[in-house]
Scaffold this motif. Structure first.
Motif, PDB file in Angstrom:
ATOM      1  N   ILE A 267       0.845  -1.195   0.000  1.00 55.28           N
ATOM      2  CA  ILE A 267       0.000   0.000   0.000  1.00 55.28           C
ATOM      3  C   ILE A 267       0.879   1.244   0.000  1.00 55.28           C
ATOM      4  O   ILE A 267       1.731   1.405   0.883  1.00 55.28           O
ATOM      5  CB  ILE A 267      -0.933   0.004   1.226  1.00 55.28           C
TER       6      ILE A 267
ATOM      7  N   MET B 107       1.073   5.178   0.634  1.00 55.56           N
ATOM      8  CA  MET B 107       0.289   6.120   1.434  1.00 55.56           C
ATOM      9  C   MET B 107       0.962   7.478   1.491  1.00 55.56           C
ATOM     10  O   MET B 107       2.182   7.577   1.447  1.00 55.56           O
ATOM     11  CB  MET B 107       0.155   5.624   2.875  1.00 55.56           C
TER      12      MET B 107
ATOM     13  N   VAL C 133      -4.555   6.739   1.037  1.00 57.29           N
ATOM     14  CA  VAL C 133      -4.013   5.627   0.272  1.00 57.29           C
ATOM     15  C   VAL C 133      -3.929   6.076  -1.184  1.00 57.29           C
ATOM     16  O   VAL C 133      -4.937   6.447  -1.793  1.00 57.29           O
ATOM     17  CB  VAL C 133      -4.885   4.362   0.415  1.00 57.29           C
TER      18      VAL C 133
ATOM     19  N   VAL D 116      -7.928  -0.050   6.592  1.00 59.33           N
ATOM     20  CA  VAL D 116      -8.198   0.253   5.189  1.00 59.33           C
ATOM     21  C   VAL D 116      -9.210  -0.755   4.658  1.00 59.33           C
ATOM     22  O   VAL D 116      -9.067  -1.951   4.890  1.00 59.33           O
ATOM     23  CB  VAL D 116      -6.916   0.197   4.330  1.00 59.33           C
TER      24      VAL D 116
END
Length: 115
Positions: free
Chosen positions: A24, A26, A34, A72
């Motif tokens: 991910i 970020m 995100v 998330v």
């Protein structure tokens, strides 16, 4: 003097466990955002776009960071169902995030590193 906890860092989070992984990207200023992600769980790969690799399309539904927790949810392109969820907490003893990556059919215990 400003103190920054590990959950407030900028960059990315890579999580892996037996049967799944999540990568991910970020950005963090006042809130966590995100920027893109790819997830593999239960033999199925998902991606927010070709720049994150091949996979079934999914989108960021919501993303939160509170204290040492990161949460998330990724949804289908029509924003109708949650496809994958990540719930992790920073573990000061191991200096890593630990938690769960969950799909509609599977749950994987993961350990995550910031990068």
């Amino acid at each position: 003097m400003a103190l920054v906890s590990p959950a407030q860092a900028s960059g990315g989070l890579f999580c892996e466990g037996e049967g799944g992984s999540a990568d991910i990207a970020m950005g963090r200023l006042v809130v966590m955002q995100v920027l893109g992600a790819s997830v593999e769980i239960g033999g199925i790969t998902y991606s927010t776009g070709p720049e994150r690799g091949e996979g079934e399309p999914f989108a960021v539904g919501q993303a939160f960071a509170e204290g040492d927790d990161i949460m998330v949810d990724f949804v289908d392109p029509n924003f109708e169902d949650i496809i994958v969820s990540l719930r992790v907490r920073f573990d000061r003893a191991t200096e890593s995030f630990v938690g769960v990556l969950r799909s509609q059919t599977m749950q994987v215990d993961v350990t995550c590193m910031e990068g």
